[in-house]
Write an enzyme that holds these catalytic residues in place. Structure first.
Site, mmCIF file in Angstrom:
data_model
loop_
_atom_site.group_PDB
_atom_site.id
_atom_site.type_symbol
_atom_site.label_atom_id
_atom_site.label_comp_id
_atom_site.label_asym_id
_atom_site.label_seq_id
_atom_site.Cartn_x
_atom_site.Cartn_y
_atom_site.Cartn_z
ATOM 1 C CE LYS A 24 28.453 -70.138 45.698
ATOM 2 N NZ LYS A 24 28.327 -71.492 46.244
ATOM 3 N N GLY A 103 19.679 -70.570 53.011
ATOM 4 C CA GLY A 103 18.353 -71.170 52.882
ATOM 5 C C GLY A 103 18.048 -71.733 51.507
ATOM 6 C CB SER A 764 12.898 -36.676 74.298
ATOM 7 O OG SER A 764 13.383 -37.989 74.185
#
Ligand code: PEP
Ligand code: MG
Length: 873
Positions: A24, A103, A764
């Site tokens: 902001k 929050g 893998s």
């Protein structure tokens, strides 16, 4: 020594200083710099917040002076002063972290009002009601967010006042009623806190700043950060800004808007405003606002000016903006701009449109869409036909798309509780607040009676990709009594409802959901994605159907086919059980012979679907207990079929019981003791391949040996596989190439990867087991303690969801290096759950794997994550 700069006057910072000034604050400075009408003010840095908390809630040296200095600068610029008899300065105080965080403490407006300045405000505005209304709002906000008085206390007082005065809505209260309310509010604060509401503006300011700093560590903020993976050491900035009033009468107002639709991405302004109101009225959803398009008729000059600013900001920021504005007696002010949160559909639309408009390039577009957002596109939708016949009980705003079905709960805690029990719930509230975040995260969908498209519920649900119907004013919610009404229908806790977040419709009962359909944008976008990524993306699929989905989502092969999953079906599990309890090789071979045709047919179908793409098939890896009957009746039945006594079979089963099945007789240990299992599976794979090869269909089978930790395990088993395969191939006289490789899922395998690579043609990484064995955390029981690890900050993330780079990742890295040292062309992938997690995919890219493999629905997410990893690194 030069003092550290803790405070920046608007215009001293830039948009690039988000980390220091918060989003902001950085954007307020930036807007000031590009000449937009921003009420002057200053930002206290995020670092200051961290210091304040570290120093035990004390100011670092020099901060107080810097605040005073900037306040003086503000007073001089405005020609207004705190407590001034003629021109009292009033300010807003807002938190603002580097990332948007609902929050935290949000806003205190009208700071600087007290028993004296309120009189000046009345005199100057010539509006007594406005003065008292501003003052009572300030005390209420200050009491609630700064002093910690429960906001219901104030709500009760205003409600009581309305009842007493026979007023229907807040605006029916007169100046005098509001003046009385100011006294009531002050008394509430005194009763609750034992101290009076502070009259001195400087004290008010200091308390408000401290409260913002404090709010960084309140429970809601911590929960929000945990849920969103935001680090706890960023801190929040504090913005102190000259007040402008949207509630100064009918030529004043306030609103929230997006430069494009955050819901669909359409290139058309989108938002809401309220005449004669302050910002919190729009966000809190206490009044339902008007669509921004109405402003065009109501106040055309303001509307046009706004549209110009929207365009200017979009071109400047090169992204869709989410803005707050206020107009005071016909004069427009911008209070905030930030990157607009958007649905996945909107993200795609905006990214594709902006590339076409020449505003951004493809790389930027690819970086713009969050991999997790792709999930939303793949979300279920309500079955249209069933929807047409279902009982529609109410309609609200289509706040966040997608269908959701669940049982009604009225409290966030209940949502969490029920979800833990595996129940699907819909959270129904009059309106939501940040306290409800956890409940919203666990609910299937959210329904609120109040609030607009930019209210808390709408914004948060959209961010979560969760179906949400907001502002559904046709319903009345009785949270305490746990029911809601829609006209004459009463819906109780536990009743089923269905939401259509795309239309705002609410239905009684359950409507079936259907899979999502992807728009043309998806294809265009994913094509760009594939231009940038280096990693291959395969899928974990065990059936022809899963393979089809995988292919549709762009998988370049199957990275893991878990053959034991092919036997869960009732008709097959019996044969598996017979095999497991067999007392000798002959019985076991007989049982395996019944399984062979099933397996072969499965492989044929999967190979056919995959059209010549590689398919990695893993040899059976079942913890045996998963397949054994536990019910006496099942044991009885099996005993009959096998011609055994019940007790005899039960004894066999007991003897197979393992204390720790995950570390027991599984993986390659099984074919080492029972080679006939390997023989059957190899035959099924190779025979299926031969059959298709003969038909001219290309097949690329890769046979994978699980849970190895010793080079000789691989040597022995590979020898057997090759012998069987080559013999079959030779006998059938076909040309068929196949590979034999291993899973790497035991720490020891990582350490001796060079030896394993001498035998294995590919690796893998089975990071599910590798995580389990590296941490020593049982993957099946970690739910009991891992959440506490996260809560207490011992671990930042669940290592079973996001690969632990420090520990497990180091082992993986080592194995890649050692494996490639022996065999430079060793093909390396990952097939643990981490293969579909964006942060883990990035790691796989960094350490130079060839591919990741994940569940079919996560394939597009992995593709995007891989492209972003390549662009970022
Ligand atoms: C693994 O361990 O990561 C893996 C893919 O195998 P499974 O989950 O079947 O044990
Ligand atoms: Mg495993």
């Amino acid at each position: 020594m030069v003092d550290k700069q803790y405070v920046y006057f608007f215009g001293e910072g830039t948009r690039d200083m988000k980390k220091l000034l918060g989003g902001k604050g950085a954007n307020l400075s930036e807007m000031t710099n590009i000449g937009l009408p921003v009420p002057p003010g200053f930002t206290i840095t995020t670092e200051t917040c961290i210091l304040f908390n570290e120093l035990g809630k004390k100011y670092p040296d020099g901060l107080e002076e810097q605040i005073d200095g900037n306040l003086k600068k503000l007073e001089d610029k405005m020609g207004m002063r705190f407590n001034d008899k003629e021109n009292p300065l009033l300010v807003s105080v807002r938190s603002g972290a580097a990332v948007s965080m609902p929050g935290m403490m949000d806003t205190v407006l009208n700071l600087g009002l007290n028993d004296e300045t309120v009189m000046t405000l009345i005199q100057k505005s010539g509006n007594e009601r406005f003065g008292w209304d501003s003052y009572r709002r300030f005390i209420q906000m200050f009491g609630d967010v700064v002093m910690g008085v429960a906001h219901e206390k104030f709500e009760h007082a205003i409600h009581a006042k309305k009842t007493e005065k026979n007023a229907k809505v807040d605006t029916d209260l007169t100046a005098n009623d509001l003046k009385e309310l100011v006294d009531d509010y002050k008394k509430i604060i005194k009763d609750e806190k034992g101290t009076s509401f502070p009259q001195d503006p400087k004290t008010q300011l200091k308390m408000a700043i401290d409260a913002v700093f404090d709010s960084w560590n309140n429970k809601r903020a911590i929960t929000y950060r945990n849920l969103n993976g935001i680090p706890h050491d960023l801190g929040t900035g504090v913005n102190v800004q000259t007040m402008v009033f949207g509630n100064m009468g009918n030529h004043s107002g306030t609103g929230v808007a997006f430069s494009r639709s955050p819901s669909t991405g359409e290139n058309k302004e989108y938002g809401e405003y309220l005449i004669n109101a302050q910002g919190e009225d729009v966000v809190a959803g206490t009044r339902t606002p008007q669509s921004i398009s109405k402003l065009k008729d109501e106040m055309p000059a303001i509307y046009n000016q706004l549209m110009d600013i929207f365009k200017k900001l979009e071109i400047h920021y090169k992204d869709m903006q989410d803005m707050e504005f206020t107009f005071q007696e016909g004069r427009l002010f911008m209070l905030q701009t930030r990157t607009g949160k958007r649905t996945a559909a909107a993200a795609l639309q905006v990214a594709v449109d902006m590339v076409n408009e020449g505003l951004i390039d493809k790389k930027t577009a690819v970086m713009r869409v969050e991999p997790a957002q792709i999930d939303q596109l793949l979300h279920k939708q309500l079955d249209k036909k069933a929807q047409g016949m279902a009982q529609l009980i109410a309609k609200g705003l289509p706040a966040s798309p997608g269908g959701a079905v669940g049982m009604v709960v009225f409290h966030a805690d209940d949502a969490v509780e029920e979800a833990k029990k595996g129940k699907k719930v819909i959270l129904v509230r009059t309106e939501t607040s940040p306290e409800d975040i956890e409940g919203m995260a666990t609910a299937q969908g959210i329904l609120t009676a109040r609030g607009g498209m930019t209210s808390h519920a709408a914004v948060v649900a959209r961010g979560m990709g969760k179906s949400c119907v907001a502002g559904c004013e046709e319903i009345r919610v009785f949270e305490r009594k746990e029911y809601f009404t829609a006209k004459d229908i009463k819906v109780n806790k536990g009743d089923w409802i269905t939401l259509d977040g795309s239309t705002g419709q609410v239905y009684l009962g359950q409507i079936p959901v259907v899979d999502a359909e992807l728009s043309g944008n998806f294809g265009i976008f994913m094509k760009w994605v594939d231009e940038f990524r280096k990693l291959g993306v395969r899928a974990n699929a065990d059936t022809p159907k899963d393979s089809e989905v995988a292919l549709k989502f762009g998988a370049a092969g199957i990275g893991l086919c878990r053959t034991e999953h092919m036997f869960f079906e009732a008709s097959r599990i019996k044969a598996v059980r017979k095999m497991i309890v067999a007392r000798n090789e002959k019985d076991r071979r007989d049982a395996l012979m019944t399984l062979l045709p099933f397996q072969k047919q499965d492989f044929i179908e999967i190979f056919e679907v995959m059209q010549g793409l590689p398919v990695t098939i893993r040899l059976l890896d079942p913890p045996l207990h998963e397949f054994l009957p536990t019910d006496d009746s099942d044991i009885e039945e099996l005993a009959k079929e096998l011609g055994l006594e019940f007790d005899e079979l039960k004894n066999t089963i007991n003897s197979l019981h393992e204390i720790n099945p995950m570390m027991g007789h599984r993986g390659c240990r099984l074919p080492i003791t029972y080679p006939e299992i390997l023989e059957m599976q190899t035959r099924a794979i190779i025979e299926a391949s031969i059959e298709l090869t003969k038909k001219g269909i290309i097949v690329k089978p890769e046979i994978m040996i699980p849970v190895v930790g010793i080079a000789n395990e691989v040597k022995l088993l590979k020898g057997q596989i090759v012998e069987i395969s080559d013999e079959l191939i030779k006998k059938n006289n076909v040309k068929l190439e196949y590979k034999v490789g291993t899973m790497i899922e035991v720490p020891r395998a990582c350490l001796i990867a060079d030896e394993i690579a001498a035998e294995a043609e590919f690796f893998s990484f089975g990071t599910n087991d590798l995580t389990q064995l590296t941490f020593g955390f049982s993957r099946d029981d970690s739910g009991k303690f891992l959440p506490e690890y996260i809560n207490k900050g011992i671990l930042e993330k669940d290592p079973f969801a996001t690969l632990d780079r420090e520990g497990v990742g180091e082992l993986v890295k080592l194995a890649v290096q050692r494996g490639r040292k022996t065999r430079s062309n060793l093909k390396i992938g990952i097939c643990g759950e981490h293969g579909g997690d964006p942060a883990s995919v990035e790691f796989c890219h960094i350490i130079g794997m060839d591919y990741v493999s994940c569940s079919p629905f996560r394939v597009p997410i992995a593709r995007l994550a891989a492209a972003q990893a390549a662009l970022r690194n």
